[in-house]
Design an enzyme around this catalytic site. Structure first.
Site, PDB file in Angstrom:
ATOM      1  N   HIS A  51       0.812   2.154   0.304  1.00  0.00           N
ATOM      2  CA  HIS A  51       0.683   1.079   1.305  1.00  0.00           C
ATOM      3  C   HIS A  51       2.045   0.847   1.959  1.00  0.00           C
ATOM      4  O   HIS A  51       3.080   0.907   1.292  1.00  0.00           O
ATOM      5  CB  HIS A  51       0.177  -0.194   0.627  1.00  0.00           C
ATOM      6  CG  HIS A  51      -0.271  -1.223   1.597  1.00  0.00           C
ATOM      7  ND1 HIS A  51       0.615  -1.992   2.317  1.00  0.00           N
ATOM      8  CD2 HIS A  51      -1.511  -1.584   2.002  1.00  0.00           C
ATOM      9  CE1 HIS A  51      -0.067  -2.798   3.109  1.00  0.00           C
ATOM     10  NE2 HIS A  51      -1.358  -2.571   2.941  1.00  0.00           N
ATOM     11  N   GLU A  71      -3.400   3.488   8.456  1.00  0.00           N
ATOM     12  CA  GLU A  71      -2.947   2.108   8.631  1.00  0.00           C
ATOM     13  C   GLU A  71      -1.676   2.102   9.478  1.00  0.00           C
ATOM     14  O   GLU A  71      -0.564   2.222   8.934  1.00  0.00           O
ATOM     15  CB  GLU A  71      -2.649   1.488   7.260  1.00  0.00           C
ATOM     16  CG  GLU A  71      -3.865   1.304   6.399  1.00  0.00           C
ATOM     17  CD  GLU A  71      -3.778   0.007   5.604  1.00  0.00           C
ATOM     18  OE1 GLU A  71      -4.731  -0.775   5.667  1.00  0.00           O
ATOM     19  OE2 GLU A  71      -2.751  -0.242   4.960  1.00  0.00           O
TER      20      GLU A  71
END
Ligand code: PEP
Length: 252
Positions: free
Chosen positions: A94, A165
């Site tokens: 992430h 993302e």
């Protein structure tokens, strides 16, 4: 194929009591969804989540893990520990972890550990605002994906979930800077090409590739509508159980 809708609670909520309230509300709302719903709370709430979710449809995920199985790694949690309490998915790479020092090599090591425990890694890649401005978005995606894939066999790659993302679109819902759905689609198709190159054309077509970045209940369908988008990784909005349930019940 069922869409995969993953909630990343990040470092929220502040108490176990509130987390339990949210688990129960989610369980009550996820019954016969068209999508597969995964909830990734902070580590400390995972055991409580297993209790609530053991009889329902919701799968449990973690937000990270370490690459070793056990040993002198203060503060870390291994994939096998997560497996032992019923976790099925682990978010890796992430951008908020990358901002704290994570890199594609360490992500690669963690993916191997997660796969070894028969869990599914959800591997995040995405370009920064600066890379996008310079016209380097695809090069950045390629560099991240190739560093990660480089250490994995084609067979291992077939067991991962990818998430596109764009870093510039994360947590920007309040100022409406989400990624236009057609841009998200172009990047996802690019990732599918990279997957095809490393793990074969079938993998490129069928492996789950999600979109994440300021998804909310009003834009979720715009991303989900395209078949190439396998689902969503939802951060901020997932803390609002009603809105997250609405996304998970999408009919597109
Ligand atoms: C995320 O944390 O993966 C994410 C996409 O966050 P947000 O939805 O808040 O942008």
């Amino acid at each position: 194929m069922k869409k995969l809708i993953i909630a990343n609670w990040k470092m929220n909520p502040s108490t176990l009591r509130e987390a339990r309230r949210m688990f129960l509300a989610l369980k009550a709302g996820v019954k016969s969804n068209k999508s597969e719903v995964v909830v990734c709370p902070p580590f400390v709430y995972l055991a409580a989540a297993t209790e609530v979710f053991k009889s329902g449809k919701i799968r449990l995920g973690a937000q990270d893990c370490f690459w070793a199985e056990n040993g002198p790694y203060t503060g870390e949690v291994s994939a096998s520990m997560l497996k032992s309490i019923g976790v099925k998915y682990v978010i890796l790479g992430h951008s908020e972890k990358r901002a704290m020092g994570e890199n594609s090599e360490t992500v690669g090591k963690k993916i191997k550990a997660v796969l070894k425990s028969n869990l599914t890694p959800v591997v995040c890649v995405g370009e920064t605002a600066e890379q996008k401005q310079k016209g380097d978005a695809f090069a950045a995606l390629e560099e991240q994906a190739e560093t990660i894939f480089g250490g994995l066999s084609g067979q291992q790659i077939k067991n991962i979930v990818m998430a596109y993302e764009p870093v510039w679109a994360i947590s920007t819902a309040a100022n409406s800077r989400s990624c236009p759905p057609d841009e998200a689609l172009t990047a996802i198709l690019f990732l599918r090409k990279l997957l095809a190159k490393t793990a074969g054309p079938k993998a490129g077509q069928t492996l789950p590739v999600l979109y994440g970045g300021s998804v909310d209940e009003s834009n979720a369908d715009d991303y989900l509508r395209n078949e190439a988008v396998s689902g969503l990784l939802a951060g901020g909005v997932s803390l609002n159980v009603k809105k997250f349930l609405k996304i998970s019940q999408s009919k597109v």
